[in-house]
Motif scaffolding. Sequence first.
Motif, PDB file in Angstrom:
ATOM      1  N   THR A   1       7.083   2.983  -5.437  1.00 48.63           N
ATOM      2  CA  THR A   1       8.392   3.475  -4.459  1.00 48.63           C
ATOM      3  C   THR A   1       9.680   2.789  -5.256  1.00 48.63           C
ATOM      4  O   THR A   1      10.687   3.557  -4.912  1.00 48.63           O
ATOM      5  CB  THR A   1       8.115   2.587  -3.278  1.00 48.63           C
TER       6      THR A   1
ATOM      7  N   THR B   1       8.093  11.518  -4.015  1.00 41.88           N
ATOM      8  CA  THR B   1       7.336  10.491  -3.113  1.00 41.88           C
ATOM      9  C   THR B   1       6.645   9.597  -4.135  1.00 41.88           C
ATOM     10  O   THR B   1       6.491  10.028  -5.186  1.00 41.88           O
ATOM     11  CB  THR B   1       6.583  11.132  -2.145  1.00 41.88           C
ATOM     12  N   ALA B   2       6.122   8.544  -3.503  1.00 40.83           N
ATOM     13  CA  ALA B   2       5.391   7.746  -4.240  1.00 40.83           C
ATOM     14  C   ALA B   2       4.293   8.366  -5.214  1.00 40.83           C
ATOM     15  O   ALA B   2       3.727   8.237  -6.149  1.00 40.83           O
ATOM     16  CB  ALA B   2       5.039   6.521  -3.633  1.00 40.83           C
TER      17      ALA B   2
END
Length: 877
Positions: free
Chosen positions: A657, A678-679
């Motif tokens: 993250t 996103t991750a």
Amino acid sequence: MTICTIDVHSRDVVSKMIQGKVEAGSAFQWQSQLRHRWGEKEYHCFANICDAQFTYSYEYLGNTPRLVITPLTDRCYITLTQSLHLIMGGGPAGPAGTGKTETTKDLGRALGIMVYVFNCSEQMDYQSCGNIYKGLAQTGAWGCFDEFNRISVEVLSVVAVQVKSVQDAIRDKKEKFNFMGEIICLVPSVGIFITMNPGYAGRTELPENLKALFRPCAMVVPDFELICEIMLVAEGFQEAKILARKFITLYTLCKELLSKQDHYDWGLRAIKSVLVVAGSLKRGDPGRPEEEVLMRTLRDFNIPKIVTDDMPVFMGLIGDLFPALEVPRKRDLEFERTVKQAAMDLSLQPEDNFILKVVQLEELLEVRHSVFIVGNSGTGKTQVWKTLFKTYQNLKKKPIFNDLNPKAVTNDELFGIINPATREWKDGLLSVIMRDQANLAGDNPKWIVLDGDIDPMWIESLNTVMDDNKILTLASNERIALTPVMRLMFEISNLRTATPATVSRAGILYINAQDLGWNPYVTSWVETRKIPAEKSNLVILFDKYIPSCLETVRTRFKKITPIVDMAHVHMLCHLLNCLLVPENTPAECPKEWHDIFFVFACVWAFGSAMFQEASVDYRIEFSKWWMNEFKTVKFPAGGTVFDFYIDHETKKFTPWTEKIPKFELDTDIPLQAVLVPTAETIRIRYFLDLLMKNKHPVMLVGSAGCGKTVLVNEKLQTLSESYAIQSVPFNFYTSSEMLQKILEKPLEKKAGRNYGPPGNKTLIYFIDDMNMPEVDAYGTVQPHTIIRQHMDYGHWYDRTKLSLKDIHNTQYVSCMNPTSGSFTINPRLQRHFCVFAISFPNAEALNNIYHSILSQHLANPELRINPLIGKLSGFSL
């Protein structure tokens, strides 16, 4: 040998007649034998059998071996000679390996007539058949049409008329007759025979008007023991009777007690090839007792094809039949030394099991001219024959090989086809390769390696090549004979779709997954590393992590698409290649750095294909198992093992993250093309960057709409100028020909047969929806075969010139939806790709995505939206 065979038969006939108290020359037991006599009056040699009489044709056929004559052969002789006597054709029909073709040829030898064997295929039309009959009628030779019911029904109905016109001319004792509008001469000794396997794949039923012209003869399984005994006598064995009984008992028990594998064949052809080996071993070691010679042959010649689970049973049977016999393998230690050297030259590990397989392949090639190398993907099939090839090179034998994937082209392109309109012949790929090899002078080994799935449609056209005829018969009526130094090698993963006719015709080398395992591959990879400290660390790490990872991943967790064990090990080595670089792990780095990078690579090599099923998230399960199992390298608390990467500076695990950049909405881009990081996307992007830089093929697998294509496209758009991109979307109707045209489009010709992208660029083929194309009746996806040929051998064939094209500077990246199309793809292609499962974003990620887009959209000053509404975007889900 021929004299032995004939004499033993004469002896048996005489003893039978004495037992049956036959006194008159008119008795059927005497009449039914094929007898030769000299007619003083006519000054000719005649052959008599029952009420049929034939003039001997005096054709010199060479000193060929004769068949062992059993009661079945006698019966077949009577039927065939009676059908000729009644001016009909003969049609022996029966299962594979019962001697249909050979009996016809042997009868021809007994009557001094030349027999031409033709392998019938779907490519034959009525005109090419008509040309054969025209030639036979004018020479008086016999034609034996093998697998006659493979010709299409439309052609067969015309063939019936052609055969009838020949038979009518013989019946009317004509010297000239009208054949399809041409007046041709007739030699009345002509005979037309057809042999058929009833009910196998790719066979048709004969039309009634054709059936009526041939007299059927059912061929059943012959008396193996008699054949075995007589052949042993001919090979020079004294105790033939006892040994034959033991031999046949072993084969009968093997058939009943061993597991039912597709590649097992305990029939006549297998028996014959073992007897030939037994004969050569006996002559090579005349002082050894016969029982030991036979036991050694049976053991060492059957072991190559027996699967691991059946080994104890087989060895037990041998031990029971030949009690208290311990005979060592016949070894050529000098040859084994050269094989070991060849393996090292190819930077492979000279393990005993591997060397044994190479030696077994060499022994098989001595006695069979076609060999199947069978084994699952990643078991080392290719390396076995490449090592033998290298051994021959080291021995200065100057071997050559041509490889092709028979399924990457259509049947017509493989064997050639006649254009029905112009009668022009277009050569096929296999016929060109075979003709070129047959025309090469010199006695150096020449191999044709057919690396691709087997299906009855193409392999049955090679029936006459693979059996004792050794001739490829083409639809143009050309006959290409195999030279004594030519060998056919088939590299396949299974024989599921092959008919018994195919399996019985070739020697089989079966490579079990346990024969080599992952260790040799890993050892070879570790040897490519330069730093000694790193090497010793890696060996310890591999031994610590791999066995339990392989075992657990195989049994406990479900993968998004089936992946063979070796593919995980390959992926681990590829990742380590990319991670263990001087900037990450310099030469004097502490051991812990190797540990942490290895653990990171291992988690992703074995866990990248884990996915979230309806009830279970296998990523979390894998993560829990990993944390319990391996505690040396600690992962931070909170989250799974997949949530962290190794920070370049600190060499510590850091959450993905932290790598997520701030999202900026570009109002000009349509919404469906926007990618919010996103991750999940960040880590997939990280591995795409890592692996594609080193030219390793990557495959993203996930259900529809989870962003696979967008992820790849975004990566491809950010590549530098030194890359060219060719997008290849697959659909149900994509064929190998269409694919090849798309793949060749961006390439240009370099020197010789080399092709590549323009300049020094690297071309990336992006294949979307990999598993969409149609699967044929025999389980092959045509476009995949050409990709595999390219990945394994680095080339494909020009479809018109039939010449090789070496393709350089290209790599693949692909996407696949495991719930559509053919679901999975061939493991032999799958193993080349590093697989990453893409799961649908979870609630937190979805919230993040929609919140980012909506809040930026509402904050746009041009729209003049009340800022209070912006706060509502948090509730948008």
